[in-house]
Design an enzyme around this catalytic site. Structure first.
Site, PDB file in Angstrom:
ATOM      1  N   SER A 103      -8.473  20.868  23.094  1.00 31.16           N
ATOM      2  CA  SER A 103      -8.675  22.091  22.333  1.00 31.16           C
ATOM      3  C   SER A 103      -8.808  23.269  23.311  1.00 31.16           C
ATOM      4  O   SER A 103      -7.901  23.528  24.088  1.00 31.16           O
ATOM      5  CB  SER A 103      -9.912  21.943  21.441  1.00 31.16           C
ATOM      6  OG  SER A 103      -9.954  22.962  20.471  1.00 31.16           O
ATOM      7  N   LYS A 155     -19.798  39.367   1.819  1.00 30.88           N
ATOM      8  CA  LYS A 155     -20.710  39.307   2.960  1.00 30.88           C
ATOM      9  C   LYS A 155     -21.432  37.973   3.083  1.00 30.88           C
ATOM     10  O   LYS A 155     -21.998  37.661   4.122  1.00 30.88           O
ATOM     11  CB  LYS A 155     -21.755  40.436   2.874  1.00 30.88           C
ATOM     12  CG  LYS A 155     -21.206  41.797   3.206  1.00 30.88           C
ATOM     13  CD  LYS A 155     -20.679  41.868   4.622  1.00 30.88           C
ATOM     14  CE  LYS A 155     -21.793  41.736   5.640  1.00 30.88           C
ATOM     15  NZ  LYS A 155     -21.287  41.862   7.030  1.00 30.88           N
TER      16      LYS A 155
END
Length: 286
Positions: A103, A155
């Protein structure tokens, strides 16, 4: 003593010894590490990288990488700093994989002009992952009421204490695909025609160093010392680049040591982060 005296001689009179600076990059990739849990980030590695490239007589810089990944942003920043300095200083870059370069660890490895791994190293995992927990049933059982007040409908996206929403997951996947595309473009740019046409190359799978060589993810199998001596001669010396150690690096400030509560809080966070890091390393059987 003999080596110290040789430095006093003019270059024309010295023995033909090549010194290669070595930078070790080991651990999770994340910003905001601590003394109890150091991590790889541009902030924590920039000094080492620049110090290595500052060795004027060195024809190359070697990097030893052992990382299961982490932040794609910090991975790319470290990669870019290495490539920028390689061009600026006109030096070849060798990357040597230890246990894992997966990764983000593999993303950093792409900075190498040549990537060398052990046959049993783990390489690849070219993908993006996000993980978390959901606690909606738990807070019901213990009688806790979750109160969230926002200005903006999104949010509180993926709040672990609220039921997962389909639209939140879709938004996250869109973001992951964008980051994944950037990663894929980097691999294709750096590895080019070396890559084998394999449908699983960019699926997030990982392979041994031996298979990685077949797929074109690395250039050869071997170890740093043997490889560099074969490339530059038996007299080649490896010089590990390290951070200077002082009072600040040992956790002391200008006004004395940190207080006990600060250290205790840091220890708790470090323990939690270490558990998460252990799980990530565990993906690769380590």
């Amino acid at each position: 003593m003999k080596q110290a005296l040789s430095r006093l001689l003019p270059k024309s009179m010295r023995s033909n010894v090549v010194t290669i600076p070595v930078v070790r990059l080991q651990g999770m990739i994340a910003s905001g590490g601590s003394s109890l849990r150091p991590t790889l980030s541009l902030a924590s590695t920039a000094g080492l990288i620049e110090k290595a490239f500052a060795m004027k007589d060195a024809p190359a810089v070697a990097f030893s990488i052992n990382s299961p990944g982490g932040s794609p942003v910090q991975s790319r920043l470290i990669y870019k700093r290495i490539r920028d300095l390689a061009r600026e200083k006109n030096k070849h870059v060798y990357v040597f994989v230890e246990d894992v370069a997966a990764s983000g660890g593999y993303m950093i490895s792409l900075a190498g002009d040549e990537i060398v791994a052990d046959p049993s190293s783990i390489v690849g995992s070219i993908g993006v992952v996000s993980a978390g927990f959901g606690f909606t049933e738990l807070i019901k059982k213990i009688g806790v009421e979750r109160r969230v007040h926002t200005a903006g409908n999104n949010k509180a996206v993926l709040d672990p204490f609220r039921p997962e929403r389909k639209e939140d997951v879709e938004r996250l996947k869109e973001l992951q695909l964008e980051v994944h595309d950037t990663f894929i473009d980097m691999v294709k740019e750096r590895r080019g025609a070396k890559l084998k046409d394999d449908g699983e190359l960019f699926t997030g799978l990982f392979w041994s160093g031996k298979k990685g060589l077949e797929l074109g993810l690395i250039d050869s199998l071997g170890d740093m010392r043997s490889f560099l001596k074969a490339r530059y001669g038996e007299k080649t010396q490896l010089k590990l680049v390290t951070q200077p150690r002082g009072l600040l690096s040992r956790g002391f400030g200008l006004f004395g040591s940190r207080n006990a509560s600060g250290l205790a809080g840091e220890a708790v966070h470090a323990a939690l982060d270490a558990a998460e890091e252990r799980a990530i390393w565990g993906r690769f059987g380590l």
